[in-house]
Design a protein around this motif. Structure first.
Motif, PDB file in Angstrom:
ATOM      1  N   GLN A  51       0.827  -1.204   0.000  1.00 43.54           N
ATOM      2  CA  GLN A  51       0.000   0.000   0.000  1.00 43.54           C
ATOM      3  C   GLN A  51       0.866   1.261   0.000  1.00 43.54           C
ATOM      4  OE1 GLN A  51      -3.067   0.037  -0.381  1.00 43.54           O
ATOM      5  NE2 GLN A  51      -3.731  -2.045  -0.020  1.00 43.54           N
ATOM      6  N   CYS A  75       2.783   2.063  -3.227  1.00 53.79           N
ATOM      7  CA  CYS A  75       1.933   2.227  -4.408  1.00 53.79           C
ATOM      8  C   CYS A  75       2.122   3.586  -5.050  1.00 53.79           C
ATOM      9  CB  CYS A  75       0.464   2.028  -4.020  1.00 53.79           C
ATOM     10  SG  CYS A  75      -0.649   2.011  -5.420  1.00 53.79           S
ATOM     11  N   SER A  76       2.349   4.638  -4.233  1.00 52.90           N
ATOM     12  CA  SER A  76       2.471   5.989  -4.781  1.00 52.90           C
ATOM     13  C   SER A  76       3.870   6.280  -5.299  1.00 52.90           C
ATOM     14  CB  SER A  76       2.098   7.008  -3.690  1.00 52.90           C
ATOM     15  OG  SER A  76       2.982   6.862  -2.590  1.00 52.90           O
ATOM     16  N   ARG A 135      -4.848  10.505  -4.899  1.00 52.63           N
ATOM     17  CA  ARG A 135      -5.269   9.853  -6.128  1.00 52.63           C
ATOM     18  C   ARG A 135      -6.746   9.493  -6.033  1.00 52.63           C
ATOM     19  NH1 ARG A 135      -3.115   4.001  -7.349  1.00 52.63           N
ATOM     20  NH2 ARG A 135      -1.163   4.986  -7.940  1.00 52.63           N
ATOM     21  N   HIS A 155      -9.748   7.070  -6.747  1.00 51.30           N
ATOM     22  CA  HIS A 155      -9.851   5.636  -6.950  1.00 51.30           C
ATOM     23  C   HIS A 155     -11.164   5.270  -7.635  1.00 51.30           C
ATOM     24  CE1 HIS A 155      -6.855   5.700  -3.609  1.00 51.30           C
ATOM     25  NE2 HIS A 155      -6.340   4.701  -4.310  1.00 51.30           N
ATOM     26  N   ASP A 215     -14.501   3.112  -7.780  1.00 49.88           N
ATOM     27  CA  ASP A 215     -15.380   2.570  -6.748  1.00 49.88           C
ATOM     28  C   ASP A 215     -15.950   1.213  -7.149  1.00 49.88           C
ATOM     29  OD1 ASP A 215     -15.340   4.941  -4.999  1.00 49.88           O
ATOM     30  OD2 ASP A 215     -16.351   5.898  -6.690  1.00 49.88           O
ATOM     31  N   ASP A 242      -4.261  -1.051  -6.640  1.00 48.63           N
ATOM     32  CA  ASP A 242      -4.466   0.343  -7.042  1.00 48.63           C
ATOM     33  C   ASP A 242      -5.688   0.965  -6.371  1.00 48.63           C
ATOM     34  OD1 ASP A 242      -2.278   0.205  -8.662  1.00 48.63           O
ATOM     35  OD2 ASP A 242      -3.392  -0.030 -10.535  1.00 48.63           O
ATOM     36  N   HIS A 243      -6.713   0.138  -6.131  1.00 45.25           N
ATOM     37  CA  HIS A 243      -7.983   0.639  -5.596  1.00 45.25           C
ATOM     38  C   HIS A 243      -8.390  -0.253  -4.415  1.00 45.25           C
ATOM     39  CE1 HIS A 243      -8.104   2.732  -9.493  1.00 45.25           C
ATOM     40  NE2 HIS A 243      -7.815   1.555 -10.011  1.00 45.25           N
ATOM     41  N   ILE A 284     -12.107  -1.141  -3.830  1.00 46.30           N
ATOM     42  CA  ILE A 284     -12.887  -1.413  -5.035  1.00 46.30           C
ATOM     43  C   ILE A 284     -13.874  -2.555  -4.833  1.00 46.30           C
ATOM     44  CG2 ILE A 284     -11.260  -3.095  -6.004  1.00 46.30           C
ATOM     45  CD1 ILE A 284     -13.148  -0.414  -7.972  1.00 46.30           C
ATOM     46  N   LEU A 317      -6.526   4.131 -14.502  1.00 50.56           N
ATOM     47  CA  LEU A 317      -5.842   5.232 -13.818  1.00 50.56           C
ATOM     48  C   LEU A 317      -5.786   6.479 -14.695  1.00 50.56           C
ATOM     49  CD1 LEU A 317      -2.880   3.385 -12.029  1.00 50.56           C
ATOM     50  CD2 LEU A 317      -4.982   4.289 -11.009  1.00 50.56           C
TER      51      LEU A 317
END
Length: 397
Positions: A12, A15-16, A99, A101, A103, A221-222, A225, A391
């Protein structure tokens, strides 16, 4: 659990920064002194701690999010309750640097996550072999397909509408009536069950090689989600447990479901029912009344970032876009073995041998499909391209 917690945190947090760094760190964390020399292992641990400390101070928001998801349950309902709580907490502050995300991401199945041609061929052959073993010696795959086409054409004339399941059962019964095998108690429904089991087994065997890595990347990434399947057929990711495909899906809506039929794609009804399912999962029901907060334009009113991913221009792109989705067209490279373009080809010789659709149906689908091109949000040639396509789309929202 204690071994995997730092791995989740690091995934996590990193990720950035970038995907390559996360991959290297993951390999180093999951390594053991047995696998690599001890002095390298000790140094790698020190290096990882330093990186973690840097990330903790430089990316406090990412760390908070990671901590919130550390104890994320594996059961989907618990995950979704946590998702709702997270969205409420985040709604009060929207920092430009954060960022955006996705849904909700919904997928078609056939020719989107696996090629439908070999799957149906395997299912048809398994059906025929089963029938031959109990005495129906003269049946062939071609006979079964011809009977299905005959019944489908007759239904069109009569105006009767049946599910694909019922259509296949009638075709099986028609073939059974042609012969008089031993009285073994077999029924068309029993033979059909063999067909459906093989359909799911073959779908797992033929799953596109980048399907699972793609779903894994979407989850990274999400983190909150919700992933669903929307399909006209009987395929379900929850019946595909060997490939672990089922682990990545929260719900599945089929055109065969009693609450859906006959509102199959490209009818918008199946998408509205899928959105209702999504709302039920992420929004609390008011008391026991079953009334869910939100109006008909709930997607727009709540700023829900919904993507639908599928191979069919008419069924997936046009229909989902009409309901508010960002439609991603899965127009894969030739090596994937898709048949969607062949199914609507003007040249009848290119039609897949298993297709039972009439020329009239195909012509209508082709016209609707061409118009749906206006609704394409993004087009991908590989499933592995999907995370980046989402993205990039979110960047301009």
């Amino acid at each position: 659990d204690t071994y995997h917690t730092p791995l989740l945190l690091l995934s996590q947090l990193a990720c950035s920064i970038n995907y390559q760094l996360r991959t290297i760190l993951t390999l180093m964390i999951t390594a053991s002194p047995v696998q690599i020399p001890s002095f390298i292992y000790r140094k790698s641990q020190t290096w990882i701690v330093l990186v973690l400390l840097q990330l903790l101070f430089a990316h406090n928001d990412a760390f908070t999010t990671a901590m919130r998801n550390t104890n994320r349950p594996t059961t989907r309902p618990s995950l979704l309750r946590q998702y709702q709580s997270a969205r409420k907490g985040d709604s009060s502050k929207h920092q430009p640097s954060q960022r955006i995300h996705a849904d909700l991401i919904t997928f078609d199945l056939d020719d989107t996550l696996f090629p439908v041609a070999p799957v149906l061929q395997d299912a048809n052959e398994a059906l025929v072999q089963r029938m031959k073993r109990v005495g129906y010696e003269h049946i062939s795959v071609e006979d079964f397909i011809d009977s299905t086409k005959y019944i489908r054409a007759a239904l069109k004339v009569s105006g009767e509408n049946v599910t694909f399941t019922e259509l296949r059962k009638r075709a099986i019964q028609k073939e059974m009536d042609k012969q008089r095998p031993p009285d073994d108690g077999n029924t068309a429904s029993q033979f059909y069950e063999r067909w459906e089991r093989e359909r799911h087994a073959s779908a797992e065997r033929n799953l596109y090689p980048d399907a699972i890595p793609m779903l894994q990347k979407l989850r990274i990434d999400h983190p909150s989600i919700v992933i669903g399947a929307i399909t006209n057929g009987v395929g379900s990711p929850f019946e595909m447990t060997s490939s672990t495909l089922s682990e990545y899906f929260d719900f599945c809506i089929s055109g065969e479901d009693s609450e859906v039929f006959p509102l199959r794609k490209p009818h918008v009804g199946i998408y509205k029912i899928a959105l209702q399912k999504y709302r039920e999962l992420v929004i609390p029901v008011k008391g026991n009344s079953g009334i869910i907060e939100g109006g008909e334009n709930w997607i727009e009113e709540n700023g829900c970032n919904w993507f639908h991913v599928g191979d069919d221009l008419a069924n997936d792109v046009g229909a989902s876009a009409a309901c508010g989705a960002a439609a991603i067209w899965v127009d894969l490279l030739e090596a994937y073995g898709q048949t969607s373009k062949k199914r609507v080809s003007v040249d009848s010789s290119k039609q897949p041998s298993w297709s039972t659709a009439s020329k009239e149906d195909l012509d209508k689908r082709r016209i609707v499909g061409e118009k749906a091109r206006e609704s394409i949000t993004a087009r991908i040639e590989r499933l592995s391209d999907l995370p980046d396509a989402i993205l990039k789309t979110l960047e301009v929202i």
